[in-house]
Enzyme design. Sequence first.
Site, short mmCIF file in Angstrom:
data_model
loop_
_atom_site.label_atom_id
_atom_site.label_comp_id
_atom_site.label_asym_id
_atom_site.label_seq_id
_atom_site.Cartn_x
_atom_site.Cartn_y
_atom_site.Cartn_z
N LEU A 1 4.28 1.59 -4.46
CA LEU A 1 5.49 1.18 -5.19
C LEU A 1 5.21 -0.08 -6.01
CD1 LEU A 1 8.20 1.86 -2.43
CD2 LEU A 1 7.53 3.35 -4.32
N SER A 2 3.93 -0.34 -6.24
CA SER A 2 3.50 -1.41 -7.15
C SER A 2 3.79 -2.82 -6.66
CB SER A 2 4.09 -1.23 -8.55
OG SER A 2 3.62 -0.05 -9.10
N ASP B 1 2.42 0.56 -14.23
CA ASP B 1 3.08 -0.22 -13.18
C ASP B 1 3.55 -1.57 -13.72
OD1 ASP B 1 2.16 1.91 -11.75
OD2 ASP B 1 0.60 0.79 -10.68
N SER C 1 1.53 -4.95 -5.99
CA SER C 1 0.60 -5.87 -6.66
C SER C 1 1.06 -6.16 -8.09
CB SER C 1 -0.84 -5.36 -6.61
OG SER C 1 -0.93 -4.09 -7.19
N GLY D 1 0.80 -1.22 0.00
CA GLY D 1 0.00 0.00 0.00
C GLY D 1 0.83 1.26 0.00
N ALA D 2 2.11 1.18 -0.40
CA ALA D 2 2.97 2.36 -0.39
C ALA D 2 3.03 3.02 -1.75
CB ALA D 2 4.37 1.98 0.07
N TYR E 1 -9.63 7.36 -7.60
CA TYR E 1 -8.90 7.08 -8.85
C TYR E 1 -9.89 6.95 -10.01
CZ TYR E 1 -5.47 4.71 -11.91
OH TYR E 1 -4.64 4.36 -12.94
C1 GLA Z 1 -1.38 3.91 -10.08
C2 GLA Z 1 -1.88 3.13 -11.29
C3 GLA Z 1 -1.10 3.51 -12.55
C4 GLA Z 1 -1.07 5.02 -12.74
C5 GLA Z 1 -0.68 5.74 -11.44
C6 GLA Z 1 -0.81 7.22 -11.55
O1 GLA Z 1 -0.05 3.54 -9.80
O2 GLA Z 1 -1.76 1.74 -11.07
O3 GLA Z 1 -1.65 2.85 -13.67
O4 GLA Z 1 -2.31 5.49 -13.21
O5 GLA Z 1 -1.45 5.30 -10.35
O6 GLA Z 1 0.11 7.73 -12.45
#
Ligand code: GLA
Length: 389
Positions: free
Chosen positions: A128-129, A175, A131, A125-126, A225
């Site tokens: 930094l992707s 991501d 998932s 949840g930070a 979002y």
């Molecule tokens: C999240 C989403 C991405 C992108 C960013 C914002 O990380 O997963 O696809 O939209 O937000 O740039």
Amino acid sequence: MSTIQALHERFTQLYGADSNEPVRVFHAPGRVNLIGEHTDYNGGYVFPAALTFGTTLLIRRRSDDQLGLASTNFEAHKHISIQGLAYSDEDDWMNYPKGVAVELQKQGVSLSGYDLLFSGAIPNGAGLSSSASIEVVTAFALLTMEGQSIDCVQIALLAQRAENEFIGVKCGIMDQFAVAMGKKDHAVLLMCDTLEYKHVPFNSGAYRLVIGNTNKKRGLVDSAYNERRSQCEQAVRELQVHYPELTLLGQLSLAQYNDAEQLIADETVKKRARHVVEEIDRVLQSMKVLEQGDLAAFGQLMNASHVSLRDLYEVTGFELDTMVEAAWEVPGVLGARMTGAGFGGCTVSLVHEDSIERFQEEVGRKYREKTGLEASFYVCEIGDGVKEL
Ligand code: GLA
């Protein structure tokens, strides 16, 4: 972080040693986006880089159709049949590998059973992707184990479909693409409409990228979002009066947008659209100044990106703003901004190597005083995308 040896021991504890099949080890990184925020789902440019830490996956083929799912980060582990995998809230992180298995089967890959052990080094949840990292490492590992050909762009798209359709988060491609296609010491310039991309050397000389984690859990991110996404779609519909062929905001140059902005009725929608078009322009300007080795100019663009995400796109919030403002005040900082979706999560700053200690001390203290939260910092290197270790 667990060493590979310790992970092998844990794997054997969980799944036993009585198999002749080899245990193979894969890794996918997390990512940090340097500039180009909320532009991916608008078909614009992004400029992310893969981190050197991410998700390690140990995997071994089974003789039946069961999928064994376990992680060193969570207690729960289970076996489920690879047929009829369905989303369930209580399966939590396991939904990511399940979603990937479902998408692979949808595209005609017939999967045997496997035992999987994940070990994640990315804070949850930070922003930094973590998932995307789980999704991409799972897709890459399963395709490799099945002897299928590997195309990392296709893996990124498959992982995004798993996120969009199985998990139900309408994220863009950034991501998954960064995690699948990252390259050591390079950032990825990606045009999200066409998926044309270029690895750009990130020569930061005496400056380092420092990630600051606000440790503010991102609540309600998904609904905010999705609201931003639909506001962008609304802007496209109104701009179509002037540009009938327009399908994504990213297809407009700043000049073209300026000519037609008055067609957008709602002031909030106008602000959202302006952010997107100007942010894409900032990515292009970044390429120019980085090519000239002008890191100070890149830092200014990072700052402008943050201001726009704060005032026009309105996705920053008190914690991110506090941390970024504190970063701006430290001598030796060329630029600082939020990174990722926003509403909490992380910031990224470009900091002179001699100022890093002072940066962490001052930003950490000011952030604590104003928010009551403890920040964490990672001085980061840019790493490779997904691979077998
Ligand atoms: C999240 C989403 C991405 C992108 C960013 C914002 O990380 O997963 O696809 O939209 O937000 O740039």
